[in-house]
Each structure stands twice: as C-alpha cells, then as structure tokens.
Design a protein around this motif. Structure first.
Motif, PDB file in Angstrom:
ATOM      1  N   THR A 337      29.843  20.833  15.069  1.00  0.00           N
ATOM      2  CA  THR A 337      29.306  19.663  15.765  1.00  0.00           C
ATOM      3  C   THR A 337      30.173  19.195  16.927  1.00  0.00           C
ATOM      4  OG1 THR A 337      30.402  18.248  14.143  1.00  0.00           O
ATOM      5  CG2 THR A 337      28.085  18.797  13.746  1.00  0.00           C
ATOM      6  N   GLU A 338      31.441  19.615  16.952  1.00  0.00           N
ATOM      7  CA  GLU A 338      32.376  19.138  17.968  1.00  0.00           C
ATOM      8  C   GLU A 338      32.998  20.269  18.774  1.00  0.00           C
ATOM      9  OE1 GLU A 338      35.043  17.225  15.248  1.00  0.00           O
ATOM     10  OE2 GLU A 338      36.295  19.015  15.002  1.00  0.00           O
ATOM     11  N   ARG A 339      32.651  21.502  18.432  1.00  0.00           N
ATOM     12  CA  ARG A 339      33.365  22.665  18.971  1.00  0.00           C
ATOM     13  C   ARG A 339      33.239  22.780  20.485  1.00  0.00           C
ATOM     14  NH1 ARG A 339      32.107  26.882  15.068  1.00  0.00           N
ATOM     15  NH2 ARG A 339      33.865  25.964  13.924  1.00  0.00           N
ATOM     16  N   GLY A 340      32.053  22.542  21.019  1.00  0.00           N
ATOM     17  CA  GLY A 340      31.868  22.654  22.460  1.00  0.00           C
ATOM     18  C   GLY A 340      32.680  21.623  23.219  1.00  0.00           C
ATOM     19  N   ALA A 341      32.663  20.376  22.744  1.00  0.00           N
ATOM     20  CA  ALA A 341      33.407  19.312  23.417  1.00  0.00           C
ATOM     21  C   ALA A 341      34.902  19.583  23.381  1.00  0.00           C
ATOM     22  CB  ALA A 341      33.097  17.967  22.768  1.00  0.00           C
ATOM     23  N   VAL A 342      35.414  19.996  22.219  1.00  0.00           N
ATOM     24  CA  VAL A 342      36.850  20.263  22.105  1.00  0.00           C
ATOM     25  C   VAL A 342      37.243  21.462  22.963  1.00  0.00           C
ATOM     26  CG1 VAL A 342      38.699  20.932  20.526  1.00  0.00           C
ATOM     27  CG2 VAL A 342      37.016  19.225  19.819  1.00  0.00           C
ATOM     28  N   SER A 343      36.438  22.530  22.925  1.00  0.00           N
ATOM     29  CA  SER A 343      36.732  23.710  23.751  1.00  0.00           C
ATOM     30  C   SER A 343      36.727  23.348  25.229  1.00  0.00           C
ATOM     31  CB  SER A 343      35.706  24.812  23.476  1.00  0.00           C
ATOM     32  OG  SER A 343      35.769  25.251  22.137  1.00  0.00           O
ATOM     33  N   GLY A 344      35.762  22.529  25.639  1.00  0.00           N
ATOM     34  CA  GLY A 344      35.695  22.118  27.037  1.00  0.00           C
ATOM     35  C   GLY A 344      36.859  21.242  27.448  1.00  0.00           C
ATOM     36  N   PHE A 345      37.270  20.335  26.559  1.00  0.00           N
ATOM     37  CA  PHE A 345      38.411  19.469  26.859  1.00  0.00           C
ATOM     38  C   PHE A 345      39.683  20.296  27.019  1.00  0.00           C
ATOM     39  CE2 PHE A 345      42.004  16.802  25.603  1.00  0.00           C
ATOM     40  CZ  PHE A 345      41.812  15.688  26.405  1.00  0.00           C
ATOM     41  N   ILE A 346      39.880  21.258  26.122  1.00  0.00           N
ATOM     42  CA  ILE A 346      41.054  22.127  26.207  1.00  0.00           C
ATOM     43  C   ILE A 346      41.009  22.951  27.493  1.00  0.00           C
ATOM     44  CG2 ILE A 346      42.167  24.147  25.165  1.00  0.00           C
ATOM     45  CD1 ILE A 346      41.360  22.991  22.425  1.00  0.00           C
ATOM     46  N   GLY A 347      39.823  23.472  27.822  1.00  0.00           N
ATOM     47  CA  GLY A 347      39.689  24.269  29.034  1.00  0.00           C
ATOM     48  C   GLY A 347      39.958  23.465  30.295  1.00  0.00           C
ATOM     49  N   SER A 348      39.438  22.243  30.355  1.00  0.00           N
ATOM     50  CA  SER A 348      39.682  21.397  31.524  1.00  0.00           C
ATOM     51  C   SER A 348      41.162  21.059  31.662  1.00  0.00           C
ATOM     52  CB  SER A 348      38.858  20.109  31.418  1.00  0.00           C
ATOM     53  OG  SER A 348      37.479  20.370  31.541  1.00  0.00           O
ATOM     54  N   SER A 349      41.819  20.776  30.540  1.00  0.00           N
ATOM     55  CA  SER A 349      43.258  20.493  30.575  1.00  0.00           C
ATOM     56  C   SER A 349      44.032  21.690  31.111  1.00  0.00           C
ATOM     57  CB  SER A 349      43.758  20.139  29.169  1.00  0.00           C
ATOM     58  OG  SER A 349      43.086  19.012  28.654  1.00  0.00           O
ATOM     59  N   ALA A 350      43.635  22.882  30.669  1.00  0.00           N
ATOM     60  CA  ALA A 350      44.325  24.092  31.108  1.00  0.00           C
ATOM     61  C   ALA A 350      44.147  24.336  32.602  1.00  0.00           C
ATOM     62  CB  ALA A 350      43.815  25.292  30.315  1.00  0.00           C
TER      63      ALA A 350
END
Length: 412
Positions: A337-350
């Motif tokens: 339920t949260e995987r896309g948001a967390v993956s996107g947040f990590i990707g944007s930070s990177a």
C-alpha cells in the motif's frame, strides 16, 4: 541458477527488456544532444537548461508518480511513462524552438521517473522476497547492456544518416516498449479510491508522507542519497582526472566505462541471487559500496592505465551488488500500500545527491583543492555510507520482520 530464473514471472523479463531498450534509446541520444543544440545555435543558458530539464523531471516526479501508482496500479504509470518517452523523443526532430525542446526534455525526465518507480514497485509487488535480488539483477544486466550499446548505435546512426536519426530511433524504441508493456498483467492497486475519497486533503497528504518519513525509509533515503552523490562525482571527475594525469582520450574513458558496464551486466544476476540469501541484503549492499570505494581509490591513485582500467571493471561489479540488494531491501521493508510512495521518495532524494555531486561538490573540489580531490571525497562518502548501512541493519531487519508478518495476515 537456472532453476531460480524459472521462478521469475515472465513479465519481469519483458519489463527488463523494456528497461534495456529504453536505456539504449536514451544513451544513443545523450552524447549528441549538446552538439545538436549547438547546431541549432542555442546559447549556453539554453543548452544548460536542456540538460538540467531531464533531471528536474526525475527529481520532481518520482515521489508523486510513485504515490499515484499506489492508488491506480503500477501498469498504468509504466505504460503512460513509456508512451510519453516515445512521443517526447520523436518530437525532438520536429521543432527547432529551444523552449519547446526544453519542455520535451522535461517530459523525458518525467517519463523516466514514472517508469523507474513503477517498475521497481512492480517487481517488488510481484516477486517473492527470496527472488527479489535476482529479479532486480536481471533488470540491472539489461540496463548495463543499454549503457554499452547505446552510444555506439547513436554514433553509427549519426555518421551513416544524420544527427536527427538517433532521435527517431529512440522514439521508435520507446514506442516498441510501450506496446510490450501493454501485454504484462496488471496488479490491482492495494489502495481503493473509495477509501481515499473519504479523507480530507490534509489526511491524504499525511497518508502519503507518513510511510516515507519512517526511520527505515529515511535511513534508506540517506544511504541512496550518499551513494548517488558519490556515483555522480565519479562520472563527473573520473574523465577529467584520467585525461589530465593519464593522458586518456575520450575513446579511452569510453572503453573504461564500457568495461565496467560489461562487468556489471555479466555479474548482476549472480550478485542479485547472492543478495537473496536470508539476512544477506545489507551485507551485500555494504560489500557493493566497499567495492565502489575501491574503484574510486584506484582512480584517485591512478597507478597507470592498466590498473586504472581494472578499477573501472571492479567498480562495474560493485555497482549492481549495491543496487540489486538496495532495491530488494526497499521491497522488503515496505507494504504494498505504501511501496510506490516510499520508492519514489527515495528516488527523488537520490536525484538530489546526483545533482549536488556533479554540479557542486566535484567542481568546487576541482577549483579549491585539486583534480584528484573529488575522487578522494568519493571514497570517504562511500565508506561513510557503508557505516550508515551497517548501523541501521538491525532497524531494517525489525521492519522486514514486521512487513513479513503483516503480509502473511498477522498484525505488524
């Protein structure tokens, strides 16, 4: 190994092929883009924006598109992104207006952001924990292959036809990948629109941000930020250092990068499978970071052409060791339920790490210290990242256990 490969869903191979083809299309255009803009008599400011627009699209849209994929499903985001990539790439040859080309470049960045975050989440949704490393390893091999062959094809097309030919081919490859993505099965979104509709705007925003701001997600964001900063420093500084201190030509650095890419393409599935061993994720990730630090150290010392070339090969194997373990770990510590948001947040930070490493850290160290200084700092950043990864290992393991219980129907 063959038995493990048979365990992966066929769509993993289809999307990995799409990743490789898209990377080929991207890389065959990348080396000629500044030259093409120069032929159209763009000024330095416009050329700078043309390059920066792609990264602006990636850094701005990974998190929101990842969050949207939690609501509407991964397939819609991936197919839409591939279609946007095909249209934006082909349209380059239909205009000579700098601002329209900058907008198209932004579109390519948005498309890249959507496909990457959608694919990573799709793999982690579809693949059991014990095969996630292998699945990401197959994708890494395809991407490395695209990095190697893309510039070669781009140069060949430019010489044989015109400087516009790579853009047509890149758009065609994007269209082929779009059609391929239509064949993969969709995974129903874990969040239901009806439930989301009952939330206030503040509650919706809180539900998006809360998973990304947990200690495990924040820890992974920091690790990936530092790693991508060091990688950006490497790609920015290594060509300058080897040219000035080893008298390498552009062909020499291209061969070194190709050798590293080949090492990554060959070793990636095996390293991914190694990361699938129980309890091995963080250790393989730390080993990959250490190998990358060794690569930067060798380039910093630059002990002759042969050994420096060997450093690129060593680093080529270390990079997929890190990435396969890292992206599998993201899947391990997140609920669907949260995987896309967390993956996107990590990707944007990177992406911010990449931008700061290439545009601020490396140039500042060149000017204020020496041409070798960026590679020395890259070593320090990577070793610091290893320490951070090992320090949060217990935290990540507890989160993995909680997610495993939740996904098996128990209370996390």
């Amino acid at each position: 190994m063959l038995g493990s490969l048979r365990q992966l869903h066929w769509s993993i191979y289809a999307l990995s092929l799409a990743s490789g083809v898209i990377m080929t299309g991207f890389m065959l255009m990348l080396p000629i883009l500044p030259e093409y803009a120069g032929q159209l008599r763009f000024n330095e400011f416009e050329i700078g924006l043309l390059v920066a627009a792609f990264f602006l699209g990636r850094v701005s849209f990974q998190f929101p598109l990842g969050a949207v994929s939690d609501q509407v499903g991964r397939k819609l985001i991936m197919t839409g992104s591939l279609l946007l990539f095909a249209l934006a790439t082909s349209a380059f040859v239909l205009t000579t207006d700098p601002w329209l080309m900058i907008a198209l470049r932004l579109g390519q960045g948005i498309a890249s952001a959507g496909f990457v975050v959608g694919f990573q989440s799709y793999v982690n949704d579809l693949t059991p924990t014990e095969f996630r490393g292998l699945a990401h390893g197959i994708n890494s091999s395809a991407i490395n292959a695209g990095v190697i062959v893309g510039p070669v094809i781009g140069g060949t097309l430019t010489q044989a036809y015109s400087i516009q030919a790579p853009f047509w081919v890149g758009g065609g490859l994007g269209a082929a990948c779009f059609l391929l993505s239509l064949t993969i099965p969709d995974i129903p979104a874990a969040r239901r629109k009806a439930a989301a509709a009952r939330l206030t705007m503040r509650e919706k925003l809180d539900s998006l941000l809360r998973p990304a701001l947990t200690a495990p997600a924040a820890s992974l964001s920091l690790i990936h930020f530092l790693q991508m900063m060091s990688l950006a420093i490497l790609f920015t500084a290594a060509p300058i250092l080897t040219a000035e201190l080893l008298s390498w030509s552009a062909t020499d650095i291209a061969l070194a990068l190709a050798a590293g890419g080949a090492a990554g393409a060959v070793s990636s599935p095996f390293l991914g499978r190694l990361a699938d061993r129980r309890g091995a994720r963080v250790w393989v990730m730390a080993a990959g970071l250490t190998i990358m630090a060794l690569q930067s150290l060798i380039i910093f010392i630059h002990p002759g052409t042969a050994f420096t070339m060997l450093g690129f090969v060593i680093g080529g194997a270390g990079t997929p060791a890190y990435f396969n373990a890292f992206f599998s770990l993201v899947g391990d510590v997140t609920l669907k339920t949260e995987r896309g948001a967390v993956s996107g947040f990590i990707g944007s930070s990177a992406e911010w790490g990449s931008i700061l490493g290439s545009s601020l850290v490396a140039p500042l160290l060149w000017r204020e210290v020496s041409v070798r200084a960026p590679m020395g700092v890259s070593v320090l950043i990577l070793l610091t990242t290893v320490l951070v990864a090992l320090a949060v290992r217990s935290l990540l393991q507890r989160r993995m256990d909680a997610v495993r219980k939740a996904e098996s129907g128990q209370v996390a």
